[in-house]
Design a protein around this motif. Sequence first.
Motif, PDB file in Angstrom:
ATOM      1  N   ILE A   7       6.311  -6.823   8.107  1.00 19.42           N
ATOM      2  CA  ILE A   7       6.764  -5.883   7.095  1.00 19.42           C
ATOM      3  C   ILE A   7       7.827  -4.972   7.688  1.00 19.42           C
ATOM      4  O   ILE A   7       7.672  -4.431   8.781  1.00 19.42           O
ATOM      5  N   ASN A   8       8.908  -4.793   6.982  1.00 25.42           N
ATOM      6  CA  ASN A   8       9.978  -3.894   7.402  1.00 25.42           C
ATOM      7  C   ASN A   8       9.574  -2.471   7.017  1.00 25.42           C
ATOM      8  O   ASN A   8       9.865  -2.003   5.921  1.00 25.42           O
ATOM      9  N   LEU A   9       8.889  -1.777   7.900  1.00 22.37           N
ATOM     10  CA  LEU A   9       8.319  -0.468   7.582  1.00 22.37           C
ATOM     11  C   LEU A   9       9.374   0.593   7.237  1.00 22.37           C
ATOM     12  O   LEU A   9       9.159   1.380   6.312  1.00 22.37           O
ATOM     13  N   PRO A  10      10.506   0.658   7.955  1.00 17.62           N
ATOM     14  CA  PRO A  10      11.518   1.636   7.527  1.00 17.62           C
ATOM     15  C   PRO A  10      11.975   1.415   6.086  1.00 17.62           C
ATOM     16  O   PRO A  10      12.174   2.368   5.336  1.00 17.62           O
ATOM     17  N   LEU A  11      12.122   0.149   5.715  1.00 13.25           N
ATOM     18  CA  LEU A  11      12.500  -0.161   4.331  1.00 13.25           C
ATOM     19  C   LEU A  11      11.416   0.271   3.364  1.00 13.25           C
ATOM     20  O   LEU A  11      11.690   0.869   2.318  1.00 13.25           O
ATOM     21  N   VAL A  12      10.156  -0.013   3.720  1.00 12.76           N
ATOM     22  CA  VAL A  12       9.032   0.377   2.864  1.00 12.76           C
ATOM     23  C   VAL A  12       8.995   1.887   2.689  1.00 12.76           C
ATOM     24  O   VAL A  12       8.847   2.408   1.576  1.00 12.76           O
ATOM     25  N   VAL A  77       6.159  -8.164  -2.049  1.00 16.33           N
ATOM     26  CA  VAL A  77       4.733  -8.173  -2.376  1.00 16.33           C
ATOM     27  C   VAL A  77       4.050  -6.928  -1.837  1.00 16.33           C
ATOM     28  O   VAL A  77       3.249  -6.289  -2.523  1.00 16.33           O
ATOM     29  N   PHE A  78       4.378  -6.557  -0.598  1.00 16.43           N
ATOM     30  CA  PHE A  78       3.749  -5.394   0.025  1.00 16.43           C
ATOM     31  C   PHE A  78       4.094  -4.122  -0.733  1.00 16.43           C
ATOM     32  O   PHE A  78       3.222  -3.279  -1.011  1.00 16.43           O
ATOM     33  N   ILE A  79       5.350  -3.974  -1.107  1.00 12.07           N
ATOM     34  CA  ILE A  79       5.782  -2.760  -1.803  1.00 12.07           C
ATOM     35  C   ILE A  79       5.192  -2.692  -3.205  1.00 12.07           C
ATOM     36  O   ILE A  79       4.774  -1.631  -3.666  1.00 12.07           O
ATOM     37  N   VAL A  80       5.159  -3.844  -3.895  1.00 12.89           N
ATOM     38  CA  VAL A  80       4.574  -3.868  -5.240  1.00 12.89           C
ATOM     39  C   VAL A  80       3.132  -3.365  -5.211  1.00 12.89           C
ATOM     40  O   VAL A  80       2.723  -2.550  -6.034  1.00 12.89           O
ATOM     41  N   LEU A 473      -3.289 -10.286  -9.887  1.00 13.58           N
ATOM     42  CA  LEU A 473      -4.214 -10.981  -8.997  1.00 13.58           C
ATOM     43  C   LEU A 473      -3.579 -11.577  -7.746  1.00 13.58           C
ATOM     44  O   LEU A 473      -3.885 -11.179  -6.625  1.00 13.58           O
ATOM     45  N   PHE A 474      -2.686 -12.543  -7.918  1.00 15.91           N
ATOM     46  CA  PHE A 474      -2.200 -13.308  -6.780  1.00 15.91           C
ATOM     47  C   PHE A 474      -1.435 -12.452  -5.777  1.00 15.91           C
ATOM     48  O   PHE A 474      -1.485 -12.703  -4.572  1.00 15.91           O
ATOM     49  N   SER A 475      -0.713 -11.422  -6.269  1.00 15.04           N
ATOM     50  CA  SER A 475       0.050 -10.578  -5.353  1.00 15.04           C
ATOM     51  C   SER A 475      -0.869  -9.844  -4.397  1.00 15.04           C
ATOM     52  O   SER A 475      -0.647  -9.817  -3.185  1.00 15.04           O
ATOM     53  N   LEU A 476      -1.941  -9.230  -4.952  1.00 18.25           N
ATOM     54  CA  LEU A 476      -2.863  -8.484  -4.105  1.00 18.25           C
ATOM     55  C   LEU A 476      -3.689  -9.416  -3.232  1.00 18.25           C
ATOM     56  O   LEU A 476      -3.957  -9.125  -2.060  1.00 18.25           O
ATOM     57  N   ILE A 477      -4.115 -10.550  -3.797  1.00 16.71           N
ATOM     58  CA  ILE A 477      -4.872 -11.518  -2.997  1.00 16.71           C
ATOM     59  C   ILE A 477      -4.017 -12.030  -1.837  1.00 16.71           C
ATOM     60  O   ILE A 477      -4.501 -12.198  -0.711  1.00 16.71           O
ATOM     61  N   THR A 478      -2.728 -12.255  -2.102  1.00 15.59           N
ATOM     62  CA  THR A 478      -1.818 -12.674  -1.038  1.00 15.59           C
ATOM     63  C   THR A 478      -1.722 -11.613   0.045  1.00 15.59           C
ATOM     64  O   THR A 478      -1.741 -11.912   1.244  1.00 15.59           O
ATOM     65  N   LEU A 479      -1.629 -10.353  -0.364  1.00 13.94           N
ATOM     66  CA  LEU A 479      -1.524  -9.259   0.591  1.00 13.94           C
ATOM     67  C   LEU A 479      -2.772  -9.163   1.471  1.00 13.94           C
ATOM     68  O   LEU A 479      -2.690  -8.833   2.656  1.00 13.94           O
ATOM     69  N   LEU A 480      -3.938  -9.466   0.902  1.00 11.81           N
ATOM     70  CA  LEU A 480      -5.191  -9.350   1.641  1.00 11.81           C
ATOM     71  C   LEU A 480      -5.522 -10.598   2.462  1.00 11.81           C
ATOM     72  O   LEU A 480      -6.493 -10.601   3.211  1.00 11.81           O
ATOM     73  N   PHE A 484      -0.850 -13.981   5.189  1.00 13.54           N
ATOM     74  CA  PHE A 484       0.230 -13.032   4.914  1.00 13.54           C
ATOM     75  C   PHE A 484       0.639 -12.297   6.193  1.00 13.54           C
ATOM     76  O   PHE A 484       1.807 -11.969   6.402  1.00 13.54           O
ATOM     77  N   TRP A 485      -0.353 -12.021   7.051  1.00 17.61           N
ATOM     78  CA  TRP A 485      -0.087 -11.221   8.246  1.00 17.61           C
ATOM     79  C   TRP A 485       0.090 -12.083   9.498  1.00 17.61           C
ATOM     80  O   TRP A 485       0.379 -11.566  10.572  1.00 17.61           O
ATOM     81  N   ARG A 486      -0.092 -13.404   9.375  1.00 17.66           N
ATOM     82  CA  ARG A 486       0.002 -14.266  10.549  1.00 17.66           C
ATOM     83  C   ARG A 486       1.438 -14.342  11.050  1.00 17.66           C
ATOM     84  O   ARG A 486       2.378 -14.429  10.266  1.00 17.66           O
ATOM     85  N   ASN A 487       1.586 -14.322  12.340  1.00 18.55           N
ATOM     86  CA  ASN A 487       2.929 -14.401  12.921  1.00 18.55           C
ATOM     87  C   ASN A 487       3.447 -15.844  12.838  1.00 18.55           C
ATOM     88  O   ASN A 487       2.864 -16.719  13.442  1.00 18.55           O
TER      89      ASN A 487
END
Length: 487
Positions: A7-12, A77-80, A473-480, A484-487
């Motif tokens: 995630i690009n945190l400065p952008l977020v 997805v993260f920002i949404v 549904l799918f956006s939040l499920i994807t985030l969790l 989504f977080w795997r390198n």
Amino acid sequence: MKFKSKINLPLVFRIEGSLLLAEGLFMVTVLPVTYLHHGLYAFSMPFSALITLLTGLVLLIATRNHKHEKTTSRDGVFIVCTSWLVLSLFGAMPYLLSKSVPNFTDGFFEALSGFTTTGATILANIETVPKDILLWRSMTQWIGGLAIIVFTIAILPFLSMSGMQLFVAEMNGINYDKLHPRIMHTAWRIWGIYLFFTLLETLLLYWGDMGLYDAVCHSMATVSSGGFSTRNANMGAFSNYSQVVVSVFMVLSGCNFSLLLLSLSWRSFAILKNQEFNTFLQRIVFLGIGIGLFLLFGCHQSFGSAFRDSFFSVISSLTTTGFFVSDYTAWPAFIGIILFLLMFIGSCSGSTSGGIKIFRHLIFIKNSVLELKRIIHPNAMLPVKINGKSISTSGVYKNMTFIFVYFFVFLVGAIVLLATGSDFDTALGASVATLSNVGTGIGAVGPNGSYVAFPLAVKWLLMLLMLLGRVELFSLITLLSRGFWRN
């Protein structure tokens, strides 16, 4: 296994800062009402606006060197998903500082319910709440109505950022055919329609029996498909004229805004040729007349009352607005079941309503019928078609999976509510009312009810259902998910 956030945190932080700045400015617009109707805690709204504006400004200044970052689908997805939480966190301050709610959970619940346009409330006596807080309450729904992220799209160009990923993630199901190629212009035009509906409804309600304050609050709650009211009796506190006006604008809010824009821009009346829109109107007319006839002859209501109550209830449930004019749970049980099922369906994709959406129901029904034909004719090519266009097999599977997951989440929510002591009707009603962003359900959360009696832990579960319903549904499920977080 190695994990790393991409995630690009400065952008977020920059985008969240711009959203908080916008939220603070909206709080400022409530201050005239605070001044005119100041009470014991008149400082709550000015202080909340100041803190929100300062936080947004600090985030923008701190990330000023990241103006040219581009959003990726991961960032989108993260920002949404997180924007609803961040804005609700600051949006809860007026409730807490004004002592309108007893604790943080209730304040966050009310704010998230507003921003997700759910309309579920923990306020047992709405008319005792300060007027500026109720105006802010309606305004949170108006902000969230066409999706908070559209605000981001409108201001991103001024921050030298691209908003396409955010628009795609938030406005799932919208039709891009012939829309303006620049997403900023499309977003502004959609907001133009949204604002026009709000102003027009305010004017029409003001011509009726509502004062300007009530007209503004109810217009914002109608156009956003939210359902927050300034009265304990909801729309039942107002005249037949006001109820008809609200019904018309609930229908408009249940339409696909991209098709409305397309029809206005190209004068093609594309919306009248749209299968989803026609199905939407057919269900309103058929069910409105059917229930109206039963209320007329079975419950012995007057002609006007029977059909007005019938159409209002059908429209409110189908558009997931949650307004009510009478206690529909006191009607015959089969009517309550129909309204309960309508809460799942929702109205058109690309509208401000929640629910599964009629587009997915059309795919489900058409594919089910074709599946029977495929059994008889196994070699036949029978594609699912909507508006004359074939839906890909992967598209059909995706929408069918969505419906399955939607009902699975609803059942899990209802079972947990039952396990925590809720009665059967309340468990089903609260689960569907929060997941479909309706607010008003059945049982203890039906008309004239509230969510105040639920334990704090259950309220957090209901907030999760609100968020799942709002981000589809799918956006939040994807985030969790781990992927989504795997390198």
